[in-house]
Design a protein around this motif. Sequence first.
Motif, short mmCIF file in Angstrom:
data_model
loop_
_atom_site.label_atom_id
_atom_site.label_comp_id
_atom_site.label_asym_id
_atom_site.label_seq_id
_atom_site.Cartn_x
_atom_site.Cartn_y
_atom_site.Cartn_z
N GLN A 1 0.84 -1.19 0.00
CA GLN A 1 0.00 0.00 0.00
C GLN A 1 0.88 1.25 0.00
O GLN A 1 2.05 1.20 0.39
CB GLN A 1 -0.93 0.03 1.21
N VAL A 2 0.30 2.35 -0.42
CA VAL A 2 1.00 3.63 -0.40
C VAL A 2 0.42 4.48 0.71
O VAL A 2 -0.80 4.55 0.89
CB VAL A 2 0.85 4.37 -1.75
N HIS A 3 1.31 5.12 1.49
CA HIS A 3 0.90 6.08 2.51
C HIS A 3 1.39 7.46 2.11
O HIS A 3 2.53 7.63 1.67
CB HIS A 3 1.49 5.70 3.87
N LEU A 4 0.50 8.44 2.29
CA LEU A 4 0.85 9.83 2.04
C LEU A 4 0.26 10.68 3.15
O LEU A 4 -0.91 10.51 3.50
CB LEU A 4 0.36 10.29 0.67
N TYR A 5 1.06 11.58 3.69
CA TYR A 5 0.63 12.44 4.78
C TYR A 5 0.57 13.87 4.24
O TYR A 5 1.58 14.59 4.22
CB TYR A 5 1.60 12.29 5.97
N GLY A 6 -0.59 14.22 3.75
CA GLY A 6 -0.76 15.52 3.10
C GLY A 6 -1.79 15.43 2.00
O GLY A 6 -2.88 14.87 2.19
N THR A 7 -1.44 15.92 0.82
CA THR A 7 -2.38 15.98 -0.32
C THR A 7 -1.78 15.25 -1.51
O THR A 7 -0.70 15.61 -1.98
CB THR A 7 -2.67 17.43 -0.71
N PRO A 8 -2.45 14.21 -2.03
CA PRO A 8 -1.91 13.47 -3.17
C PRO A 8 -2.05 14.26 -4.46
O PRO A 8 -3.00 15.01 -4.65
CB PRO A 8 -2.76 12.20 -3.20
N THR A 9 -1.11 14.07 -5.37
CA THR A 9 -1.19 14.69 -6.69
C THR A 9 -2.03 13.82 -7.62
O THR A 9 -2.17 12.61 -7.39
CB THR A 9 0.22 14.84 -7.29
N PRO A 10 -2.60 14.40 -8.67
CA PRO A 10 -3.33 13.59 -9.65
C PRO A 10 -2.46 12.47 -10.23
O PRO A 10 -2.95 11.38 -10.53
CB PRO A 10 -3.73 14.61 -10.71
N GLU A 11 -1.18 12.74 -10.40
CA GLU A 11 -0.27 11.74 -10.95
C GLU A 11 -0.16 10.53 -10.03
O GLU A 11 -0.17 9.38 -10.48
CB GLU A 11 1.11 12.39 -11.14
N LEU B 1 -4.16 3.39 -1.84
CA LEU B 1 -3.56 4.63 -1.39
C LEU B 1 -4.27 5.08 -0.12
O LEU B 1 -5.49 5.23 -0.10
CB LEU B 1 -3.69 5.71 -2.46
N HIS B 2 -3.51 5.29 0.94
CA HIS B 2 -4.05 5.76 2.21
C HIS B 2 -3.52 7.17 2.47
O HIS B 2 -2.30 7.36 2.61
CB HIS B 2 -3.68 4.82 3.34
N VAL B 3 -4.42 8.13 2.51
CA VAL B 3 -4.06 9.52 2.70
C VAL B 3 -4.41 9.95 4.11
O VAL B 3 -5.55 9.77 4.56
CB VAL B 3 -4.78 10.42 1.67
N PHE B 4 -3.43 10.51 4.81
CA PHE B 4 -3.61 10.97 6.18
C PHE B 4 -3.27 12.46 6.25
O PHE B 4 -2.45 12.96 5.49
CB PHE B 4 -2.69 10.21 7.15
N ALA B 5 -3.93 13.14 7.16
CA ALA B 5 -3.58 14.54 7.38
C ALA B 5 -2.15 14.62 7.91
O ALA B 5 -1.72 13.77 8.70
CB ALA B 5 -4.55 15.17 8.38
N PHE B 6 -1.43 15.66 7.46
CA PHE B 6 -0.09 15.85 8.01
C PHE B 6 -0.23 16.54 9.35
O PHE B 6 -0.51 17.74 9.44
CB PHE B 6 0.77 16.68 7.06
N SER B 7 -0.05 15.78 10.41
CA SER B 7 -0.32 16.25 11.76
C SER B 7 0.97 16.46 12.53
O SER B 7 2.07 16.10 12.07
CB SER B 7 -1.18 15.22 12.49
N ALA B 8 0.83 17.03 13.71
CA ALA B 8 1.99 17.17 14.60
C ALA B 8 2.56 15.81 14.96
O ALA B 8 3.77 15.64 15.10
CB ALA B 8 1.58 17.93 15.86
N ALA B 9 1.67 14.80 15.09
CA ALA B 9 2.14 13.45 15.40
C ALA B 9 2.96 12.88 14.26
O ALA B 9 3.98 12.20 14.48
CB ALA B 9 0.94 12.54 15.70
N LYS C 1 9.00 12.08 12.21
CA LYS C 1 9.88 12.39 11.09
C LYS C 1 9.33 12.00 9.73
O LYS C 1 10.10 11.84 8.77
CB LYS C 1 11.26 11.75 11.29
N LEU C 2 8.02 11.85 9.60
CA LEU C 2 7.42 11.70 8.29
C LEU C 2 7.38 13.07 7.61
O LEU C 2 7.20 14.10 8.28
CB LEU C 2 6.01 11.13 8.41
N LEU C 3 7.55 13.09 6.30
CA LEU C 3 7.54 14.35 5.56
C LEU C 3 6.18 14.60 4.92
O LEU C 3 5.53 13.67 4.42
CB LEU C 3 8.61 14.33 4.46
N GLN C 4 5.78 15.83 4.91
CA GLN C 4 4.51 16.20 4.27
C GLN C 4 4.60 15.92 2.77
O GLN C 4 5.58 16.29 2.11
CB GLN C 4 4.19 17.66 4.52
N ASP C 5 3.57 15.26 2.26
CA ASP C 5 3.41 14.95 0.83
C ASP C 5 4.47 13.99 0.29
O ASP C 5 4.58 13.79 -0.92
CB ASP C 5 3.41 16.22 -0.02
N ALA C 6 5.25 13.35 1.17
CA ALA C 6 6.24 12.37 0.71
C ALA C 6 5.53 11.07 0.33
O ALA C 6 4.39 10.79 0.73
CB ALA C 6 7.28 12.11 1.80
#
Length: 516
Positions: free
Chosen positions: A441-451, A463-471, A476-481
Motif C-alpha cells: 500500500q501507499v501512505h501519504l501524509y498531506g495531499t496526493p497529486t493527480p499523478e 492509497l491511504h491519505v492521512f492529514a499531516f499532523s503534529a504526530a 519524522k514523516l515528511l509532508q506529501d512524501a
Amino acid sequence: MTVQTPEVRTPGVRTPQVLIAGAGPTGLLLGLWLTRLGVRVRIVDSKPGPTTESRAIAVQARTLEFYDQLGLGREALERGRHATGLRLWTRGRARAGVDLRGAGAELTSHPDIFILTQDQNEALLLAHLTALGGAVEWQTELVNLKQDAGGVTATLKTAQGASETVRAEYLAGCDGAGSAVRHRLGVPLSGGTYLQRFYVADVTARGPLSQDRVNVSLDDDQFLAFFPMPGTDHWRAVGQVPAGAGETVTFGTVRPQIDSQRIAQISAVHWFSTYRVHHRVAEQFRVGRTFLLGDAAHVHSPVGGQGMNTGLGDAANLAWKLAQALRGAAPELLATYGPERRPFAVSLVNTTDRIFSGVVSALPLARSVRTRVIPAVLGVLARPAAVRRLAFLRLSQLLIHYPDSPLSVGSAGRVRGGDRLPWVPTERGSNFDALQSLDWQVHLYGTPTPELLAWCAAREVPLHVFAFSAAAERVKLLQDAFYLIRPDGYVGLAASQFNPRAADAYADRWLPTAKV
C-alpha cells in the motif's frame, strides 16, 4: 529383517503449497498469515498436542503490532497482563528500579512490556487458525526431505508408525532447536552452550515483590528473577541451579536458594524444569525451497524476552513473501528472507551473550559490578525520558529494520527504505489500521497529486491519505512524501516526492500484480 511401515495419505487434505514442520508460536503464526492470504498450508508437529507449560512469557510491542494486523491484538490484550518495568534487589533489599510506563507512548499503540505466555500465544493462534479451517496434525514427525527445482518432497511418520509422502512447493522448518528440518538440510547451528544450568518454575508467591514489575535479585553467586504472570500471585521464577546439585534437580533442591534471597514466599509450584542456555545461529536460513525460522534458526539466552518474538518476526517476514512467490513473484523476493532476518539474530545472540555472561559470571569483578555498581547507577541512568525510551525501543523490537535489503530503497527525511513504518495516531485509530489488509500500500501524509492517484489506480495499489499532523511530524514523516509500504509494515520505497519512474521500477521488480 527390514519391516516396511505402511504408507498412507491423509484423506481430505489437498496438496499443500507450504508444508510447515512445527506448531509452536512461529509455525502457527506463519500458518495463520499464509492461510489469511489464501495459501494452502499443512502443519505437522511431533508433539502430542499444544504446549501446556508457560515457557516463553513476554510479547513485545512489535509482535502485538503483527497481531493487530491479523486481528488478534485486542484478544491478546484480554488474555495477558502489563508489566511496568524492573525492580532490582540485592541481599533482600530493593536497590533500584526502572519504570517504563509511557516510554513508548509516542511510538506504538503497545507502549508497555506485555506478559502473554507461550501456551497462551499458541492457544490464541491455533483458535484463529482453526476458525479459518486450518488444523495441526499432532504426533506427526518429518523424518526426511528431498528438494528439486519444482518443490520439496517430505516423508512424514505418525506415532502409529504409518508413513506418508507429501509434496509441497515450499517447506518451513519451525521445529525448534533440535530441528529435524535443519539436520536434514545439513545446516550447522554455530555457537555454544553456557556451562551453568538454570531452572524455571511457575509458582504462587507472596512477599515484597513489586507486583507489576520484573523483579531481579543479584547476589554474590546467585541470579534470581521473578516475572509477573497473568493471575493473582502467579510468578515465573528463573535462577541458577546450585553448583554440585547433581543431575537430578527438583524444586526442593533450589528452594533454599530462593528463600535466602528474602523477596518471595512460595506457597505452590505449578511447573518446574531445568535447562542449559545456548547461544547459536544457523549458518543459513534458507536452502533451496526450505526455510528455517524461530528456534530452528537461532537460540539464545532468555535475557530481554526476545526469543519467541524473534521467531514470530521471522514468520511475519516470510509469510507474505511466500504468498507472493506462489503468485508468480520473482525468485529474488524469497532470497531476501535470510539476509533480512539473520543479521538481527546474530546481533541479538551477541548482545544477550554479553549481558548474560556478566549476570552469571563468578569472577570477583563481575560480582562487584552486579551487587554494587549496577544498583548504584541503574536508578540514576534510567531516569531521563530519552534513556527509558531507548530501553523500551530495544526491548520492543521496534528498532528492527532492513537497511541493506534490496527491498529497501530511498529515503524521505529521516525515514528510509527498510524502516518500520512510523506509528501515527489518528482521530479514529492510527495509520497502522490500514496494514490489516496484509498487502502492499501507499501512505501519504498531506495531499496526493493527480499523478499519484493515477499511478495507484493503474497499479491497483491502495492509497491511504492521512492529514499531516503534529504526530506525523514528530516521527519524522515528511509532508506529501511518498511511502510504499510492504505487507509486513516496513517501508519499501520512500521518496520526498512521488517519482513515477522510480515507483514503476520498484513495482516492476517487487510487487506481485504490478500493471502498466
